[in-house]
Write an enzyme that holds these catalytic residues in place. Structure first.
Site, mmCIF file in Angstrom:
data_model
loop_
_atom_site.group_PDB
_atom_site.id
_atom_site.type_symbol
_atom_site.label_atom_id
_atom_site.label_comp_id
_atom_site.label_asym_id
_atom_site.label_seq_id
_atom_site.Cartn_x
_atom_site.Cartn_y
_atom_site.Cartn_z
ATOM 1 N N GLN A 130 -8.186 102.011 49.684
ATOM 2 C CA GLN A 130 -7.375 101.000 50.375
ATOM 3 C C GLN A 130 -6.590 100.188 49.359
ATOM 4 O OE1 GLN A 130 -9.625 98.300 52.790
ATOM 5 N NE2 GLN A 130 -7.864 97.177 53.510
ATOM 6 N N GLY A 131 -5.270 100.151 49.497
ATOM 7 C CA GLY A 131 -4.414 99.433 48.556
ATOM 8 C C GLY A 131 -3.803 98.193 49.160
ATOM 9 N N TYR A 132 -4.601 97.168 49.332
ATOM 10 C CA TYR A 132 -4.111 95.895 49.851
ATOM 11 C C TYR A 132 -3.993 94.864 48.723
ATOM 12 C CZ TYR A 132 -4.418 96.959 54.889
ATOM 13 O OH TYR A 132 -4.219 97.464 56.145
ATOM 14 N N SER A 133 -5.134 94.501 48.128
ATOM 15 C CA SER A 133 -5.168 93.392 47.176
ATOM 16 C C SER A 133 -4.406 93.703 45.891
ATOM 17 C CB SER A 133 -6.615 93.037 46.822
ATOM 18 O OG SER A 133 -7.318 92.553 47.939
ATOM 19 N N GLU A 248 -11.667 97.472 60.645
ATOM 20 C CA GLU A 248 -12.656 97.274 59.587
ATOM 21 C C GLU A 248 -13.765 96.335 60.048
ATOM 22 O OE1 GLU A 248 -12.594 96.103 54.862
ATOM 23 O OE2 GLU A 248 -11.244 95.040 56.199
ATOM 24 N N SER A 386 -10.847 86.237 52.607
ATOM 25 C CA SER A 386 -11.827 85.226 52.228
ATOM 26 C C SER A 386 -12.302 84.419 53.436
ATOM 27 C CB SER A 386 -11.230 84.271 51.188
ATOM 28 O OG SER A 386 -10.234 83.467 51.792
ATOM 29 N N GLU A 388 -12.269 81.311 53.777
ATOM 30 C CA GLU A 388 -11.293 80.263 54.089
ATOM 31 C C GLU A 388 -10.185 80.804 54.991
ATOM 32 O OE1 GLU A 388 -13.618 79.214 50.619
ATOM 33 O OE2 GLU A 388 -12.446 80.992 51.112
#
Length: 412
Positions: A130-133, A248, A386, A388
């Site tokens: 998975q290439g998100y961050s 997810e 996160s 938050e």
């Protein structure tokens, strides 16, 4: 919803139990009881057995390698596997393929994308990361800088992704890339499928504080992928990405609650062995954990009901993500308090899982296992969004509270 199985569901549950009794080795105690080498040798055989019975992705259509069952049956399968300690996803990349990108391609993909990618994902020929961050875009998904520029009938990709689970085992990556300007924020993003095994793509493993290489970072330098590998439309990647996050957080929730309950049973056994089961503070904390696990099961059943009705996952998935992430920190902190000084002199088998509770068969007295769980639980309140960010999503999109003020910092 009625918590009892329907006649059809009960029949499927019995079918799964018969299958497990047939294929699991004699004297089976759970995959957690296997040594690392023994486990590595057994997992491919186990995956083949699931594939042969149509149980690897039971809810996918038959033409794409599934068996055309519903989400309820898939949940029953996951629950029964957790009950006996048999892994739902034998390959390290299977969760990304079966829980994340597979359902997303089924929802958003073209017929050609479904035909090419789904069967190869089931067979294990294609293994996903998975290439998100990115280093400057973690929970702020819409701040990604990895750029894809159209060159003829291909996109040329440059940039960096980080924190890829099982990235060192993957040969494809689904990535959020910027095809528009940074000022466009979400409107400038696209969801792109990229072959990792090509010049211009470098994968580097990241050694964690738990002493494993579960995560990686991926560098793109003029890497190429066909324009037909955009999922959804160009510029609509944010919508596709958020749909994937819903899958997810919503898949396998009933089984996850069962795994959390089994973990608590091991923790109680540990407390008895150390004599801390008589400590009133420890008992209260264990009781609080039992309450949270029950709440997680209720949330999972609600999510399952929504999915079984054909509704896509929504912002309510943030509730499950938040509760589970914060709970994992709390229960593993409790475990170390029960382990006590033994946490400084590690003994026993290390943890066999890195993204959740240990499977059935794990030694409840292994200080190495509990310390590994503690370390693996730390980043849980960051990855996947996160805590938050989840609280903001719940407040603004579920409870309809006023949006948190956005602060724009002018460049120096």
């Amino acid at each position: 919803m009625d918590l009892n199985d329907s006649a059809e569901a009960a029949e499927f549950r019995a079918e799964v139990r018969d299958f497990l009794a047939e294929v699991l080795p004699a004297g089976w105690q759970g995959v957690g009881a296997l040594g690392e080498t023994e486990r590595a040798e057994w997992l491919p055989t186990w995956r083949s057995a699931l594939l042969d019975r149509g149980l690897l992705v039971p809810s996918w259509p038959k033409e794409y390698g599934g068996s055309g069952r519903g989400l309820v049956e898939e949940s029953i399968l996951a629950e029964e596997l957790a009950r006996v300690g048999a892994p739902r996803f034998p390959l390290p990349t299977d969760p990304s393929g079966f829980v994340l990108i597979g359902p997303t391609i089924l929802h958003w993909g073209t017929p050609e994308q479904k035909d090419f990618f789904l069967r190869r994902t089931v067979s294990g020929e294609i293994r996903w990361a998975q290439g998100y961050s990115e280093p400057e875009a973690g929970s702020d998904l819409f701040n990604v800088r990895t750029r894809a520029v159209l060159d003829g009938d291909e996109f040329v990709v440059n940039g960096q992704k980080i924190w890829q689970t099982a990235g060192i085992h993957a040969n494809w990556i689904f990535a959020i890339v910027r095809t528009g300007t940074r000022e466009e924020r979400a409107k400038g993003l696209s969801f792109l499928l990229v072959d990792i095994d090509q010049p211009g793509v470098e994968v580097r493993g990241i050694r964690s504080m738990a002493d494993d290489t579960e995560l990686s970072e991926v560098y793109f330098t003029d890497a190429r992928t066909p324009a037909t590998n955009v999922v959804g439309e160009v510029g609509k990647g944010a919508m596709v990405a958020l749909t994937l996050l819903g899958y997810e957080r919503g898949a396998g929730g009933v089984a996850a609650a069962l795994e959390a309950r089994l973990e608590l049973e091991r923790l109680v056994e540990l407390a008895r062995s150390t004599g801390k089961h008589t400590d009133s503070a420890i008992r209260r904390r264990i009781a609080a954990c039992w309450s949270t696990v029950h709440a997680l099961r209720c949330l999972a059943l609600r999510t399952l009901t929504t999915g079984a009705a054909g509704d896509p996952p929504g912002p309510e998935s943030s509730i499950t993500k938040l509760v589970m992430s914060e709970y994992r920190k709390r229960v593993t902190e409790l475990a170390l308090d029960v382990v006590g000084g033994a946490a400084l002199t590690l003994t026993g088998a290390p943890s066999a899982a890195s993204l959740g509770p240990q499977p059935r068969g794990a030694d409840p007295l292994s200080s190495a296992g509990w310390v590994g769980d503690f370390l693996h639980a730390r980043p849980g309140t960051v990855y996947g969004g996160s805590s938050e960010i989840q609280r903001n999503t719940i407040g603004e999109q579920v409870l309809r509270l006023p949006r948190e003020p956005r602060v724009t910092i002018a460049p120096a």
